[in-house]
Design a protein around this motif. Structure first.
Motif, short mmCIF file in Angstrom:
data_model
loop_
_atom_site.label_atom_id
_atom_site.label_comp_id
_atom_site.label_asym_id
_atom_site.label_seq_id
_atom_site.Cartn_x
_atom_site.Cartn_y
_atom_site.Cartn_z
N VAL A 158 0.85 -1.19 0.00
CA VAL A 158 0.00 0.00 0.00
C VAL A 158 0.88 1.24 0.00
N GLY A 159 0.32 2.37 -0.40
CA GLY A 159 1.10 3.61 -0.37
C GLY A 159 0.28 4.81 -0.78
N PHE A 160 0.63 5.98 -0.24
CA PHE A 160 -0.02 7.24 -0.59
C PHE A 160 0.81 7.99 -1.63
N CYS A 161 0.12 8.63 -2.56
CA CYS A 161 0.80 9.48 -3.54
C CYS A 161 1.28 10.75 -2.85
N PRO A 162 2.52 11.20 -3.11
CA PRO A 162 3.00 12.45 -2.51
C PRO A 162 2.08 13.62 -2.89
N TRP A 171 -4.58 10.64 -3.65
CA TRP A 171 -4.56 9.32 -4.29
C TRP A 171 -3.76 8.34 -3.42
N CYS A 172 -4.13 7.08 -3.52
CA CYS A 172 -3.36 6.01 -2.88
C CYS A 172 -3.41 4.79 -3.77
N ALA A 173 -2.58 3.79 -3.47
CA ALA A 173 -2.51 2.59 -4.29
C ALA A 173 -2.47 1.36 -3.41
N LEU A 181 -2.76 -4.01 -9.40
CA LEU A 181 -2.45 -2.72 -8.76
C LEU A 181 -3.66 -1.82 -8.95
N LYS A 182 -4.17 -1.28 -7.86
CA LYS A 182 -5.33 -0.39 -7.94
C LYS A 182 -4.95 0.99 -7.42
N VAL A 183 -5.43 2.01 -8.13
CA VAL A 183 -5.22 3.40 -7.75
C VAL A 183 -6.56 3.98 -7.34
N TRP A 184 -6.59 4.60 -6.15
CA TRP A 184 -7.83 5.11 -5.57
C TRP A 184 -7.74 6.61 -5.36
N ASN A 185 -8.89 7.29 -5.46
CA ASN A 185 -8.99 8.71 -5.17
C ASN A 185 -9.76 8.88 -3.87
N VAL A 191 -17.86 3.78 -3.09
CA VAL A 191 -18.14 2.62 -2.26
C VAL A 191 -16.97 2.40 -1.31
N GLY A 192 -17.23 2.42 -0.02
CA GLY A 192 -16.17 2.25 0.97
C GLY A 192 -15.44 3.52 1.33
N GLY A 193 -15.78 4.64 0.68
CA GLY A 193 -15.17 5.92 1.04
C GLY A 193 -14.13 6.43 0.06
N ALA A 194 -13.95 5.77 -1.08
CA ALA A 194 -13.00 6.23 -2.10
C ALA A 194 -13.44 5.74 -3.47
N GLN A 195 -12.94 6.42 -4.50
CA GLN A 195 -13.28 6.07 -5.88
C GLN A 195 -12.12 5.33 -6.53
N LEU A 196 -12.40 4.19 -7.15
CA LEU A 196 -11.38 3.45 -7.90
C LEU A 196 -11.11 4.16 -9.21
N ARG A 197 -9.84 4.59 -9.41
CA ARG A 197 -9.49 5.31 -10.63
C ARG A 197 -8.92 4.38 -11.70
N GLN A 198 -7.99 3.50 -11.31
CA GLN A 198 -7.34 2.62 -12.27
C GLN A 198 -7.16 1.23 -11.69
N LYS A 199 -7.28 0.25 -12.55
CA LYS A 199 -6.99 -1.14 -12.22
C LYS A 199 -5.91 -1.62 -13.20
N CYS A 200 -4.71 -1.85 -12.69
CA CYS A 200 -3.55 -2.14 -13.54
C CYS A 200 -3.17 -3.61 -13.44
N THR A 201 -3.21 -4.30 -14.58
CA THR A 201 -2.82 -5.72 -14.61
C THR A 201 -1.86 -5.95 -15.76
N ARG A 202 -0.98 -6.93 -15.60
CA ARG A 202 0.02 -7.24 -16.61
C ARG A 202 -0.50 -8.18 -17.69
N GLY A 203 -1.71 -8.67 -17.54
CA GLY A 203 -2.29 -9.58 -18.52
C GLY A 203 -2.86 -10.81 -17.85
#
Length: 284
Positions: A158-162, A171-173, A181-185, A191-203
């Motif tokens: 997990v981690g917060f964007c600077p 933003w956090c991930a 890898l999911k990026v949240w706003n 739902v749950g208190g944040a918006q899902l911005r990106q869902k990153c998968t390698r395939g």
């Protein structure tokens, strides 16, 4: 227990006692006034460094499956932790073995959001229900089949964007054993208190999970290491890979990133089960 050492003198300055299971992560808050830790007992604890006393306990997961009113999530422990989120730097985020990530406000003593990282497909749900009927559930509420297989859903990074990166405030991930890898706003309630911005998968053919993630210090990029020995750099705005590093022959257990003064260049250091430490340079 948690032991705090003064590295120059090699002396133990404080011992923090209170977790009812193994401690998985711990860190000072950005202002240095508190220590935050998480553990297999499903709690996040806030400590006073000088006195060694626990100032607050967030009971985020019911590790015993008792379903008490104070618990936010299901069974299992907490795996990882990051601090420094929010305008005041008082937000902390931790990953759970139940597939969720939890965001708390340290000084405000409030649970801010529960981020559902693991997504259970309809096919998985049907299979799980059949397995539960025939075989019963496995530990921590995870479904177990007749061969003893437990579906992995843990959030491992997990981690917060600077806050200094334009357009990415709050933003956090989250990264999981599912390889997603999911990026949240956090600034937009969903739902749950944040918006899902990106869902990153390698395939779909890549089954490697994420072990560590770090945000770039001046660009909207997330650096993630994987169990197959690969490091990927993701553009958090659009969810695409902008850099890939290979060379390890086994799982990457840990990763750290430093940044070159006066440029956006990053130096990535990784340690692997292949008994090697590698250093990669990334130039955006």
């Amino acid at each position: 227990t948690i032991w705090m050492y003064h590295t120059p003198s090699k002396q133990c300055l404080q011992v923090f006692v209170g977790h009812e299971g193994g401690v998985t992560d711990g860190v000072f808050t950005m202002d240095g006034k508190s220590i935050v830790s998480c553990g297999q007992d499903g709690t996040v604890r806030v400590w006073a460094p000088k006195k060694g006393v626990c100032k607050h306990v967030f009971r985020l997961m019911d590790v015993n499956g008792s379903g008490g009113e104070e618990e936010e999530g299901g069974g299992g422990g907490l795996t990882c932790l990051a601090v420094g989120g929010g305008q005041d730097g008082q937000l902390a985020i931790c990953g759970g073995e139940d597939g969720n990530a939890y965001v708390v406000h340290v000084s405000g003593k409030k649970v801010v959001a529960t981020l559902t990282h693991f997504e259970e497909s309809a096919a998985t749900t049907t299979t799980a229900n059949n397995n539960n009927t025939a075989n019963g559930q496995g530990e921590d509420g995870m479904e177990e089949d007749e061969d003893g297989f437990v579906e992995a859903r843990s959030v491992e990074a997990v981690g917060f964007c600077p806050g200094n990166i334009p357009g990415t405030a709050h933003w956090c991930a989250t990264g999981g054993v599912d390889g997603v890898l999911k990026v949240w706003n956090m600034n937009v309630g969903g739902v749950g208190g944040a918006q899902l911005r990106q869902k990153c998968t390698r395939g779909a053919d890549v089954k490697a999970g994420i072990t560590r993630l770090r945000w770039h210090n001046s660009l909207p990029l997330v650096i993630a290491s994987y169990t197959d020995g690969v490091v990927c750099i993701w553009d958090a705005r659009v969810g695409t890979v902008v850099g890939t590093f290979t060379g390890h022959e086994d799982m990457i257990n840990d990763m750290d990133v430093s940044f070159v003064d006066g440029s956006n260049a990053a130096v990535i250091v990784t340690g692997s089960d292949d008994k090697s430490v590698k250093m990669f340079e990334f130039h955006p």
